[in-house]
Design an enzyme around this catalytic site. Structure first.
Site: not given
Ligand code: UD1
Ligand code: CA
Length: 459
Positions: A15, A86
């Site tokens: 995004r 995830g």
């Molecule tokens: C996540 C939470 C959500 C919460 C929100 C708060 C989950 C499924 N959901 O959603 O409940 O309200 O954060 O901000 O966790 N990342 C990885 N590897 C992956 C996916 C993500 O390292 O495979 C890292 C991303 O780089 C990021 C963080 O995890 O720094 C959060 O990921 P993001 O996709 O932004 O989660 P949200 O949709 O914000």
């Molecule tokens: Ca996030």
């Protein structure tokens, strides 16, 4: 109790629409990940595991590796998540590197404003799974915290998986959580990816704890802005303003007058002596120190520089990697480039550029000059439009000017060159060889007036 921290930083940040990995986007001139690492260090963990994936090499390269805490070095362990399946999957990659008896704190790499005090309640006890949750007026996009009728937490549902009742819940998951490593490890192994995004969700470990009848606690940040995450450039922009407002408030409370606290940007670490006044649209970058009683004029930029007491920086000046002594006056429209060192009571006027120049006490370069690779003594007066010709097209050369020298306007000093103390250089001279002490040296051609000369007329 030993603490290890896992920071999730592997996501692409789709995004953001950027070639740069999301966690490298900056707030206050520092990447979001660097902010989180520095906050983490305050909690004295034995190891910080950073899960990287998307743009991994770029991320590792960008982070300041030597992180010292209380004389100890905090180890950063980079863990690769090859496929971003995830947040739960990301923690799974790291958890096997964690000492299973330690308390593990999990942080999101995209929540840069979180403060150590907010995280302390999470690491105080490991007899529960500890969540950081926040009530939001607009919780859209966030995971919702589900509680039973007695108020006990039952689980977290992601926005995309929530039913219409769950979407009404305002208590949201920040994704900062902590617990015993071996338990988190166990609960993670039960997490499935049968959900709207086909991802392994970290928040699903809450269900694991509930199924084990293990207590789940939640604490809240004192200020909601701290846990705001960045998913888009619009979020980044909002957080930058929050960060800058906080920085400005800190300056105001430390005794600096800001003529408009909404029009100052601090991208680094800036220390001020008492009673300084900062006019509007000033930017401070890197490590800056300003003495007491200074005035910083509008639209000035000061980067990685040290400025003494009682200095006036007139508007639109740019000072970079320079040292300015006490009682100096700079600008308007001055440019001090790296390696400029000014003594006391030095005056640098409008449209003057300096670079690798040491200018001693009470000297003046008042108008439209370039002074580079120069060593200038005390009480020297450099007239308007003087140029040190320091570059022959291949090499740079030094100009050295003794105390009490006067350089007439419009002169070119062709380096390498020494101008002896007390010397005067006549205006408009091109000086190519050393000028002796105390005498007038002049190189301009003799002036003549031609009598009887006829002006051309239009044919
Ligand atoms: C996540 C939470 C959500 C919460 C929100 C708060 C989950 C499924 N959901 O959603 O409940 O309200 O954060 O901000 O966790 N990342 C990885 N590897 C992956 C996916 C993500 O390292 O495979 C890292 C991303 O780089 C990021 C963080 O995890 O720094 C959060 O990921 P993001 O996709 O932004 O989660 P949200 O949709 O914000
Ligand atoms: Ca996030």
């Amino acid at each position: 109790m030993t603490i290890e921290i896992i920071i999730l930083a592997a996501g692409q940040g789709t995004r953001m629409r950027s070639a740069l990995p999301k966690v490298l986007h900056q707030i206050g001139g520092k990447s979001m990940l660097q902010h989180i690492i520095e906050t983490s260090i305050e909690l004295n963990p034995s190891v910080i595991h950073v899960v990287v994936g998307h743009g991994k090499d770029m991320v590792i390269e960008a982070i300041d590796k030597r992180q010292i805490t209380n004389g100890n070095e905090t180890r950063i362990n980079w863990v690769e998540q090859t496929e971003q399946l995830g947040t739960g999957h990301a923690v799974m990659q790291a958890i096997s590197h964690v000492d299973q008896s330690s308390t593990v704190l999990i942080l999101n790499g995209d929540t840069p404003l979180i403060q150590p005090e907010t995280l302390l309640p999470l690491i105080r006890s490991d007899n529960s799974l500890n969540l950081l949750t926040v009530e939001l007026d607009d919780p859209s996009g966030m995971g919702r915290v589900l509680r039973n009728s007695e108020g006990f937490i039952q689980g977290i549902v992601e926005h995309k998986d929530a039913n219409s009742d769950q979407l009404l819940v305002k208590e949201t998951n920040t994704n900062c959580m902590s617990g015993k490593a071996h338990q988190i490890n166990k609960w993670l192994s039960t997490v499935k990816n049968q959900n709207a995004q086909n991802e392994y969700y970290l928040p699903d470990i809450v269900t694991g704890a509930v199924n084990d009848s293990f207590p789940v606690n939640a604490s809240q940040p004192t200020r909601k802005e701290e846990v705001a995450g960045v998913n888009s450039r619009s979020d980044l922009c909002k957080l930058e303003r929050i960060y800058q407002t906080n920085q400005a408030d800190l300056l105001l409370s430390s005794g600096v007058t800001l003529l408009d606290s909404a029009r100052i940007d601090i991208r680094g670490d800036c220390q001020f002596g008492l009673d300084c006044i900062v006019d509007v649209n000033v930017i401070f970058e890197g490590k800056v120190s300003i003495g007491k009683n200074c005035f910083i004029g509008a639209n000035s930029i000061i980067k990685n520089s040290r400025i003494g007491n009682n200095c006036t920086i007139e508007p639109n000046s740019l000072i970079d990697q320079s040292i300015v002594g006490n009682d100096c006056n700079i600008g308007p429209f001055a440019r001090l480039r790296p390696g400029t060192k000014l003594g006391e009571k030095v005056k640098i006027g409008n449209f003057v550029e300096t670079k690798k120049a040491s200018i001693d006490d009470e000297s003046k370069v008042n108008h439209l000059s370039y002074v580079g690779d120069s060593l200038i003594g005390k009480s020297v007066n450099i007239g308007a439009g003087v140029i040190t010709c320091n570059y022959d097209g291949v090499n740079k050369h030094q100009t050295s000017i003794g105390d009490d020298v006067f350089i007439g306007s419009g002169s070119q000093l062709v380096a390498p060159l020494n101008i002896g103390k007390g010397a005067t250089i006549g205006a408009g001279s091109t000086i190519t060889t050393d000028a002796p002490d105390e005498v007038l040296t002049i190189s301009r051609s003799k002036q003549k007036s031609i009598r009887g000369w006829v002006k051309p007329s239009k044919k």
